[in-house]
Design an enzyme around this catalytic site. Structure first.
Site, PDB file in Angstrom:
ATOM      1  N   VAL A   1       9.532  85.349 -52.416  1.00 27.63           N
ATOM      2  CA  VAL A   1      10.587  84.616 -51.946  1.00 27.63           C
ATOM      3  C   VAL A   1      11.376  85.256 -53.392  1.00 27.63           C
ATOM      4  O   VAL A   1      11.057  84.910 -54.253  1.00 27.63           O
ATOM      5  CB  VAL A   1      10.813  83.219 -51.232  1.00 27.63           C
ATOM      6  CG1 VAL A   1      13.071  83.303 -51.653  1.00 27.63           C
ATOM      7  CG2 VAL A   1      10.386  83.025 -49.740  1.00 27.63           C
TER       8      VAL A   1
ATOM      9  N   GLU B   1      15.190  84.586 -55.954  1.00 23.81           N
ATOM     10  CA  GLU B   1      16.048  83.065 -55.572  1.00 23.81           C
ATOM     11  C   GLU B   1      17.822  84.288 -56.250  1.00 23.81           C
ATOM     12  O   GLU B   1      17.756  84.673 -57.167  1.00 23.81           O
ATOM     13  CB  GLU B   1      16.356  82.643 -56.106  1.00 23.81           C
ATOM     14  CG  GLU B   1      14.828  81.808 -55.217  1.00 23.81           C
ATOM     15  CD  GLU B   1      13.792  81.818 -56.695  1.00 23.81           C
ATOM     16  OE1 GLU B   1      13.594  82.164 -57.775  1.00 23.81           O
ATOM     17  OE2 GLU B   1      12.734  81.507 -55.879  1.00 23.81           O
TER      18      GLU B   1
END
Length: 198
Positions: A136, A138
């Protein structure tokens, strides 16, 4: 010790490090492998919550997270996700990465994108030994203009470091591994953290 391009290629060939789909040699530079942007994103929705109390009971933290985080947004190949100035969003890598118990990965943004104001990780750039799954991202746009981000564009570089020995607690064997076998733009699971009372 950081792995050089020859070592990265050998580790990939020997499947000590697994990246799916496997990168071709044009994606491997002197010390890193280019990683591409996936199709899934999450954004912070308009909300009326004045704050999130990260030390509140787990249920309250999760309720607050649910009120501000969007469902996963799928962007088709060729389409763009627009990240506006001052905006934070979650995204995911196109590739899935699996590391052995004796290698740690480091995800770095690309200088060309940083010069336009794009941060690809706010603070979390370590990929733990024993990790398996998508990564993931950010995203934060610290620039002055919206940025159009398209699936499969080169978004970051991943490099690898051998450890002195295998980890006794690799990520894939930890009971508290909240993001094990992660797929998609998974939102924060901070509500699953154990509370420490001293």
């Amino acid at each position: 010790m950081r792995l050089c391009d020859k070592d990265i290629e050998q580790y990939l060939d020997d499947e000590k490090i697994i990246i799916e789909p496997k990168p071709d040699s044009s994606m491997i530079s002197g010390v890193s492998v280019d990683i591409r942007l996936g199709n899934e994103f999450r954004v912070f929705q308009d909300h009326t919550a004045p704050y999130i109390d990260l030390s509140a009971p787990k249920g309250e933290v999760q309720e607050a997270m649910n009120s501000i985080m969007s469902d996963e947004i799928f962007i088709a190949d060729g389409d763009a996700f627009f990240l506006h100035p001052g905006e934070l969003a979650l995204a995911v890598t196109y590739e899935s990465v699996t590391l052995p118990d004796n290698i740690v990965g480091w995800l770095d943004g690309r200088s060309s994108l940083a010069r336009l104001g794009l941060m690809v990780h706010v603070t979390a750039h370590r990929i733990d030994p024993g990790w398996s799954g998508q990564i993931v991202l950010e995203f934060y746009n610290s620039g002055k203009l919206p940025l159009a981000l398209r699936p499969k564009m080169k978004i970051a570089a991943l490099n690898f470091e051998t450890m002195s020995s295998s980890a006794a607690r690799p990520y894939n064997k930890r009971e508290d591994a909240k993001y094990r076998d992660q797929k998609g733009a998974v939102a924060s699971r901070i509500s699953q953290d154990e509370k420490v009372n001293k």
